[in-house]
Design a protein around this motif. Sequence first.
Motif, PDB file in Angstrom:
ATOM      1  N   TYR A  22       0.076   4.964  -9.375  1.00  0.00           N
ATOM      2  CA  TYR A  22       1.232   5.163  -8.495  1.00  0.00           C
ATOM      3  C   TYR A  22       2.295   6.049  -9.112  1.00  0.00           C
ATOM      4  O   TYR A  22       3.173   6.564  -8.402  1.00  0.00           O
ATOM      5  N   ALA A  82       6.147  10.818  -0.700  1.00  0.00           N
ATOM      6  CA  ALA A  82       5.545   9.520  -1.041  1.00  0.00           C
ATOM      7  C   ALA A  82       4.671   8.977   0.085  1.00  0.00           C
ATOM      8  O   ALA A  82       3.591   8.437  -0.160  1.00  0.00           O
ATOM      9  N   ALA A 118       0.614   7.146   0.386  1.00  0.00           N
ATOM     10  CA  ALA A 118       0.881   5.717   0.564  1.00  0.00           C
ATOM     11  C   ALA A 118      -0.266   4.852   0.057  1.00  0.00           C
ATOM     12  O   ALA A 118      -0.033   3.844  -0.618  1.00  0.00           O
ATOM     13  N   LEU A 148       8.625   3.428  -0.905  1.00  0.00           N
ATOM     14  CA  LEU A 148       7.567   3.958  -0.044  1.00  0.00           C
ATOM     15  C   LEU A 148       7.930   3.771   1.426  1.00  0.00           C
ATOM     16  O   LEU A 148       7.737   4.678   2.249  1.00  0.00           O
TER      17      LEU A 148
END
Length: 232
Positions: A31, A44, A48, A109
Amino acid sequence: MSQRSYRENAVWAGIFFIIATAFLFVGEAIYGPPLDAENLLETAAGDAARIRLGIMIEFSCVLAIPLVAIALYPVLRLVSPALAVGYVAFRLYEAAIFAGMEIDRMFALALSETYLATPGADAATLGVLVGALIGGEAWAGVSGAIYNLGFVIGMVMLNWMFWTSRLVPRWLSGWGIVAAVVLGLLAVTALFVAVPDTLAVILIAPVAVQEMVLAAWFIAKGFDTAALARLG
């Protein structure tokens, strides 16, 4: 409790140590790049699935961290009931901080997804919110002082109990104490001056390596039987 149960405790503690340390680096590697991007708000949401996967992998650390202390507690309480409870408490403290970090990342996010799905959304305001969520890790993240000082206290407690009881070799517990003290000094120093990344990695590495060696010792050797006999 029988000595055989202590052997099982050692094995499980070793497994949880490996999960808590190794999965941290795996999750962050997944991530990290999209969440570290300068234009996170715009990009972002496109990553996802990757971000969620990394967070879920790292979340296993949140579960494994207190399970280390729980697995060791039946043995550590024979050395010092107070320190054994304290070690459990500080590992729960670590897990709580980790859980908070994961929630912040999921919020970041969600803000990115909201921004892309809402024409005319206030990019400046959402950008400030994202920056606050991610920027907070400078204090409470795994490289921040709030997390590291708690981690250091717990690590010193654990290795001090091992040092005094000789449940594991003293070279191993002594290594843990010294590495923890160095990490604590680094965390405090970083509050006031910029520490070069290369130097930080050099000073932090002995902590992670010691935990992996300790985990391997637990799995392969368990606790010293003579030390257990003295404690019993």
